[in-house]
Design a protein around this motif. Structure first.
Motif, short mmCIF file in Angstrom:
data_model
loop_
_atom_site.label_atom_id
_atom_site.label_comp_id
_atom_site.label_asym_id
_atom_site.label_seq_id
_atom_site.Cartn_x
_atom_site.Cartn_y
_atom_site.Cartn_z
N UNK A 1 -3.49 -1.04 10.50
CA UNK A 1 -3.60 -0.92 11.95
C UNK A 1 -2.39 -1.49 12.67
N UNK A 2 -1.70 -2.44 12.03
CA UNK A 2 -0.48 -3.01 12.62
C UNK A 2 0.76 -2.50 11.89
N UNK A 3 0.55 -1.64 10.92
CA UNK A 3 1.65 -1.10 10.12
C UNK A 3 1.40 0.40 9.94
N UNK A 4 2.38 1.09 9.36
CA UNK A 4 2.20 2.49 9.04
C UNK A 4 1.06 2.63 8.03
N UNK A 5 0.62 3.85 7.78
CA UNK A 5 -0.50 4.07 6.86
C UNK A 5 -0.19 3.62 5.44
N UNK A 6 1.00 3.90 4.96
CA UNK A 6 1.41 3.51 3.61
C UNK A 6 2.93 3.53 3.56
N UNK A 7 3.48 2.76 2.64
CA UNK A 7 4.92 2.73 2.46
C UNK A 7 5.33 3.89 1.55
N UNK A 8 6.37 4.59 1.93
CA UNK A 8 6.89 5.68 1.12
C UNK A 8 7.38 5.10 -0.21
N UNK A 9 6.92 5.61 -1.35
CA UNK A 9 7.31 5.05 -2.65
C UNK A 9 8.82 5.07 -2.90
N UNK A 10 9.51 6.12 -2.49
CA UNK A 10 10.96 6.19 -2.70
C UNK A 10 11.68 5.13 -1.88
N UNK A 11 11.22 4.92 -0.66
CA UNK A 11 11.81 3.91 0.22
C UNK A 11 11.52 2.52 -0.35
N UNK A 12 10.30 2.31 -0.83
CA UNK A 12 9.93 1.02 -1.43
C UNK A 12 10.76 0.75 -2.68
N UNK A 13 10.95 1.76 -3.51
CA UNK A 13 11.75 1.61 -4.74
C UNK A 13 13.17 1.13 -4.40
N UNK A 14 13.78 1.74 -3.38
CA UNK A 14 15.14 1.31 -2.97
C UNK A 14 15.13 -0.12 -2.44
N UNK A 15 14.14 -0.47 -1.62
CA UNK A 15 14.06 -1.81 -1.04
C UNK A 15 13.83 -2.86 -2.13
N UNK A 16 13.00 -2.56 -3.12
CA UNK A 16 12.76 -3.51 -4.20
C UNK A 16 14.02 -3.70 -5.05
N UNK A 17 14.77 -2.63 -5.26
CA UNK A 17 16.03 -2.74 -6.00
C UNK A 17 17.03 -3.59 -5.25
N UNK A 18 17.15 -3.36 -3.95
CA UNK A 18 18.07 -4.16 -3.13
C UNK A 18 17.63 -5.62 -3.11
N UNK A 19 16.34 -5.85 -2.99
CA UNK A 19 15.81 -7.22 -2.98
C UNK A 19 16.12 -7.93 -4.30
N UNK A 20 15.94 -7.23 -5.42
CA UNK A 20 16.23 -7.83 -6.73
C UNK A 20 17.70 -8.19 -6.85
N UNK A 21 18.59 -7.33 -6.35
CA UNK A 21 20.03 -7.62 -6.41
C UNK A 21 20.38 -8.82 -5.52
N UNK B 1 0.86 -1.18 0.00
CA UNK B 1 0.00 0.00 0.00
C UNK B 1 0.90 1.24 0.00
N UNK B 2 0.68 2.09 -0.98
CA UNK B 2 1.45 3.33 -1.13
C UNK B 2 0.46 4.49 -1.25
N UNK B 3 0.93 5.73 -1.06
CA UNK B 3 0.01 6.87 -1.13
C UNK B 3 -0.68 6.98 -2.49
#
Length: 135
Positions: A106-126, A64-66
């Protein structure tokens, strides 16, 4: 590169909090990459992760993102579904039949920051690429 923008109708308002009234978009990735990204986000300092939807049958995770993220989403191997300005309303029950919340609202933040998610997905792919090349 896959980028998707749809005009899905909004879910009717529920007993939601004022914080989620703005709605959300959904970034969908393959489950393996998504699970790695969740681990990366949860280990990060200050990098919070919002609700995450798991579609076991389809093998995907949805972050979930903004609302409005879909308009500029360009991460290869992922899709960002926009909601035509309406926004996805978060409820305790999953919005898609056959799915379930990995991290429920309710157990997580409201939404994941898209820039932060983009970096995490790149790191995960590597990380996945490196692990697969060692086999």
């Amino acid at each position: 590169m896959e980028t998707s923008q749809s005009n899905d109708p909004c879910t009717p308002p529920s007993a939601s909090t004022a914080a989620d009234d703005a709605g959300c978009d959904l970034v969908t990735v393959p489950a393996r990459q998504g699970l790695e990204a969740v681990d990366i986000l949860r280990r990060g300092t200050g990098d919070a992760v919002g609700p995450v939807l798991h579609d076991d049958g389809g093998g995907t995770l949805g972050f979930v993102v903004p609302a409005g993220t879909a308009a500029g989403w360009d991460v290869p191997g992922s899709t960002c579904t926009g909601t035509g300005g309406c926004g996805l309303r978060l409820r305790p029950e999953p919005p898609v039949e056959g799915s379930d919340w990995l991290l429920p609202p309710g157990e997580a933040d409201l939404a994941t920051d898209p820039a932060v998610l983009r970096r995490a997905l790149g790191e995960a792919a590597r990380m996945i690429e490196a692990a697969d090349s060692c086999r």
